[in-house]
Enzyme design. Structure first.
Site, PDB file in Angstrom:
ATOM      1  N   LYS A 249     -57.079  65.475  86.471  1.00 17.78           N
ATOM      2  CA  LYS A 249     -56.780  64.569  87.579  1.00 17.78           C
ATOM      3  C   LYS A 249     -56.851  65.252  88.935  1.00 17.78           C
ATOM      4  CE  LYS A 249     -53.257  61.473  87.502  1.00 17.78           C
ATOM      5  NZ  LYS A 249     -51.905  60.945  87.124  1.00 17.78           N
TER       6      LYS A 249
ATOM      7  N   ASP B  80     -33.620  56.421  89.900  1.00 17.46           N
ATOM      8  CA  ASP B  80     -32.976  56.497  91.196  1.00 17.46           C
ATOM      9  C   ASP B  80     -33.553  55.354  92.047  1.00 17.46           C
ATOM     10  OD1 ASP B  80     -31.994  57.718  93.672  1.00 17.46           O
ATOM     11  OD2 ASP B  80     -34.098  58.249  93.965  1.00 17.46           O
TER      12      ASP B  80
ATOM     13  N   ASP C 133     -33.612  54.900  96.216  1.00 17.25           N
ATOM     14  CA  ASP C 133     -34.347  55.315  97.417  1.00 17.25           C
ATOM     15  C   ASP C 133     -35.336  56.431  97.101  1.00 17.25           C
ATOM     16  OD1 ASP C 133     -31.741  54.132  98.258  1.00 17.25           O
ATOM     17  OD2 ASP C 133     -32.529  54.496 100.259  1.00 17.25           O
TER      18      ASP C 133
ATOM     19  N   ASP D  85     -37.355  55.197 101.429  1.00 16.11           N
ATOM     20  CA  ASP D  85     -35.977  55.479 101.828  1.00 16.11           C
ATOM     21  C   ASP D  85     -35.404  54.356 102.701  1.00 16.11           C
ATOM     22  OD1 ASP D  85     -33.704  56.936 101.885  1.00 16.11           O
ATOM     23  OD2 ASP D  85     -34.344  58.326 103.465  1.00 16.11           O
TER      24      ASP D  85
ATOM     25  N   THR E 204     -28.244  54.602  91.115  1.00 18.84           N
ATOM     26  CA  THR E 204     -28.433  54.899  92.532  1.00 18.84           C
ATOM     27  C   THR E 204     -27.123  55.353  93.156  1.00 18.84           C
ATOM     28  OG1 THR E 204     -28.903  53.865  94.679  1.00 18.84           O
ATOM     29  CG2 THR E 204     -28.154  52.396  92.941  1.00 18.84           C
TER      30      THR E 204
ATOM     31  N   ASP F 160     -28.852  60.584 105.967  1.00 20.21           N
ATOM     32  CA  ASP F 160     -27.389  60.602 105.975  1.00 20.21           C
ATOM     33  C   ASP F 160     -26.892  61.652 104.998  1.00 20.21           C
ATOM     34  OD1 ASP F 160     -27.973  59.411 103.476  1.00 20.21           O
ATOM     35  OD2 ASP F 160     -27.847  57.408 104.340  1.00 20.21           O
TER      36      ASP F 160
ATOM     37  N   ASP G 201     -35.984  61.656  92.849  1.00 23.51           N
ATOM     38  CA  ASP G 201     -36.670  62.497  93.845  1.00 23.51           C
ATOM     39  C   ASP G 201     -35.825  63.686  94.278  1.00 23.51           C
ATOM     40  OD1 ASP G 201     -35.020  60.402  95.228  1.00 23.51           O
ATOM     41  OD2 ASP G 201     -35.556  61.638  96.966  1.00 23.51           O
TER      42      ASP G 201
HETATM   43  P1  IMP Z   1     -30.434  56.850  95.890  1.00 23.32           P
HETATM   44  O1  IMP Z   1     -31.612  57.613  96.362  1.00 23.32           O
HETATM   45  O2  IMP Z   1     -30.806  55.556  95.239  1.00 23.32           O
HETATM   46  O3  IMP Z   1     -29.502  57.668  95.053  1.00 23.32           O
HETATM   47  O4  IMP Z   1     -29.607  56.358  97.195  1.00 23.32           O
HETATM   48  C1  IMP Z   1     -29.077  57.255  98.133  1.00 23.32           C
HETATM   49  C2  IMP Z   1     -28.827  56.548  99.453  1.00 23.32           C
HETATM   50  O5  IMP Z   1     -27.946  55.443  99.292  1.00 23.32           O
HETATM   51  C3  IMP Z   1     -28.103  57.429 100.431  1.00 23.32           C
HETATM   52  O6  IMP Z   1     -28.983  58.283 101.110  1.00 23.32           O
HETATM   53  C4  IMP Z   1     -27.472  56.426 101.382  1.00 23.32           C
HETATM   54  O7  IMP Z   1     -28.371  56.074 102.403  1.00 23.32           O
HETATM   55  C5  IMP Z   1     -27.259  55.184 100.527  1.00 23.32           C
HETATM   56  N1  IMP Z   1     -25.828  54.908 100.255  1.00 23.32           N
HETATM   57  C6  IMP Z   1     -25.215  53.747 100.505  1.00 23.32           C
HETATM   58  N2  IMP Z   1     -23.940  53.782 100.102  1.00 23.32           N
HETATM   59  C7  IMP Z   1     -23.737  54.988  99.551  1.00 23.32           C
HETATM   60  C8  IMP Z   1     -22.588  55.592  98.933  1.00 23.32           C
HETATM   61  O8  IMP Z   1     -21.509  55.024  98.781  1.00 23.32           O
HETATM   62  N3  IMP Z   1     -22.780  56.853  98.492  1.00 23.32           N
HETATM   63  C9  IMP Z   1     -23.965  57.494  98.600  1.00 23.32           C
HETATM   64  N4  IMP Z   1     -25.036  56.966  99.167  1.00 23.32           N
HETATM   65  C10 IMP Z   1     -24.936  55.706  99.654  1.00 23.32           C
HETATM   66 MG    MG Z   2     -33.409  58.999  95.921  1.00 23.51          MG
END
Ligand code: IMP
Ligand code: MG
Length: 433
Positions: free
Chosen positions: A116, A156, A158, A164, A192, A348, A390
């Site tokens: 690939k 996961d 984001d 994101d 998540t 964040d 990720d």
């Molecule tokens: P993941 O990549 O799906 O694990 O999501 C992570 C993102 O969720 C973090 O970067 C935050 O922007 C958002 N987030 C919203 N609420 C929370 C929380 O209570 N704890 C951690 N992340 C949160």
């Molecule tokens: Mg993530």
């Protein structure tokens, strides 16, 4: 010396995956010895220098990956031999290496990725971090589908399922692939860090997928029920529910909490979050961050004062490392009564109670015959579980912890998740036929 150490630690160690770096180092040797940059000119006259060097590089890279594969087998034999007090050879060479749930067919995975990505055809760019990450992913999904059966896939949110901070829109190419997994009776958990207490917030993030499942006429009710959302890493469980207005119903905590999790006391949780909150407030001040604090019942974080502002990456990383250190040294953290996960979310920083190892474990128990109350031996096992995420650097990343309970794949974008799922579907299809 101290300063040098700190620079190395803060800037390097936590941003490197030792296993990948080690393999990269091994492949760099044949790259230097056998890739022939001058072949670019020699090839102009129609000779087959290009093919020869490509074949030679391919052969050498394959041999090295086969050797690593054998070393992983030896490591697995060592980890299963409880009477043997000595570390494996791989452990001595890569001290941060953890347990493996399956063997890894690295040579076959290399050959697949070489077809690939044309890794052996390159003479100026050596096998990279991303090449090796993708070889490891391929090896892992080959193993999970070939040596056993994939029963649970966790994802996961984001960066893995959507960009994101975005949502899973109906047009996302990942949706039909997830539905295909459900159709093949694979259970799905969306694990998540995003922590919300109500279904409407998850519906807002996942509506494309939830609506597609609700409207799908092929999936059986049991297959539709095979999707759960585990939010706040390990804090809020929702199950798919076609009759609920947001297609998700919260599952009462008594139905899914593991005995270990039930022992986390509210007062210990509060003390830990208090320490984290104070540390985050200090970072906002000392680094002059354009951020505000957000305290939740199971998490505390900092987010930009407005969505247009980006907190510099260095500041986010510094904050994670400071908060993690302070928590580890605090009375609440030292007692280890309540696990936590401090991570850099890209825009964040959050500290969550629990981590994704607990979140994935809850999914493994939930889908075992007895819905969370089951016996340990009924749980879906690590070798039948795949977590896709990720964030796999050892410090300040939240998917990393899932490695202790199941196999994992490390992707870098939603587009890579799509590619991985296509690879997985092909392997599952081959096995079925
Ligand atoms: P993941 O990549 O799906 O694990 O999501 C992570 C993102 O969720 C973090 O970067 C935050 O922007 C958002 N987030 C919203 N609420 C929370 C929380 O209570 N704890 C951690 N992340 C949160
Ligand atoms: Mg993530």
């Amino acid at each position: 010396m101290t300063t040098r150490y700190r620079v190395e630690y803060a800037l390097k160690t936590h941003r490197r995956d030792q296993f990948i770096e080690w393999i990269k180092g091994l492949l760099a040797v044949p790259f230097v010895l056998y890739s022939q940059p001058q072949g670019v000119f020699e090839g102009q006259d129609g000779s087959n220098v290009l093919t020869q060097t490509r074949e030679e590089a391919h052969r050498r890279y394959s041999e090295i990956l086969r050797d690593v594969e054998i070393m992983v087998d030896d490591h697995i034999a060592n980890q299963n031999d409880l009477d043997n007090p000595f570390p494996s050879k791989l452990k001595l060479l890569v001290p941060s290496i953890g347990p493996f749930f399956t063997r890894l067919p690295l040579e076959a995975a290399f050959k697949f990725q070489d077809r690939k990505r044309y890794i052996s055809s390159r003479r100026f760019v050596s096998p990279s971090f991303n090449d090796i990450r993708l070889i490891l992913n391929s090896a892992q999904i080959m193993a999970v589908t070939t040596y056993g059966t994939l029963q649970l896939a966790t994802f996961d949110g984001d960066v893995t399922l959507y960009d994101d901070g975005q949502s899973l829109e109906p047009s996302s190419p990942v949706i039909p692939r997830l539905i295909d997994l459900l159709r093949k009776n694979v259970k799905i958990g969306i694990v998540t860090a995003a922590g919300y207490t109500t279904a409407d917030r998850y519906y807002a993030r996942l509506h494309g997928l939830l609506d597609s499942i609700a409207n799908d006429t092929d999936l059986t009710p049991t297959q539709k029920q095979s999707l759960v959302v585990m939010g706040g890493e390990a804090n809020y469980l929702f199950e798919f529910d076609a009759d609920s207005p947001h297609l998700l119903s919260p599952v009462p905590i008594s139905r899914w909490l593991t005995p270990e999790m039930a022992s986390w006391s509210e007062s210990d949780i509060t003390s830990l979050l208090d320490v984290a909150e104070a540390a985050l407030r200090d970072c906002i001040k000392s680094l002059n961050l354009p951020a505000t604090l957000m305290r939740k019942d199971r998490a505390v974080g900092i987010i930009p004062v407005n969505p247009e502002i980006r907190i510099p990456r260095e500041s986010l990383e510094e904050t994670v490392l400071v908060v993690q250190k302070i928590l580890e040294l605090s009375t609440a953290g030292r007692s280890r009564k309540v696990p936590f996960c401090a991570f850099n979310g890209g825009r964040d920083v959050f500290v969550d109670i629990g981590d994704k190892s607990w979140g994935v474990t809850v999914c493994q128990r939930w889908f075992s015959a007895l819905h969370g109350q089951g016996r340990e031996e009924d749980m879906i096992k690590g070798e039948n579980t795949l977590h896709v995420g990720d964030q796999f650097l050892s410090a300040g990343a939240n998917d990393f912890r899932a490695r202790s309970v199941g196999t994992t794949a490390w992707i870098a974008s939603p587009a890579e998740t799509v590619e991985l799922l296509d690879e997985l579907a092909e392997l599952m299809g081959k096995k079925m036929s």
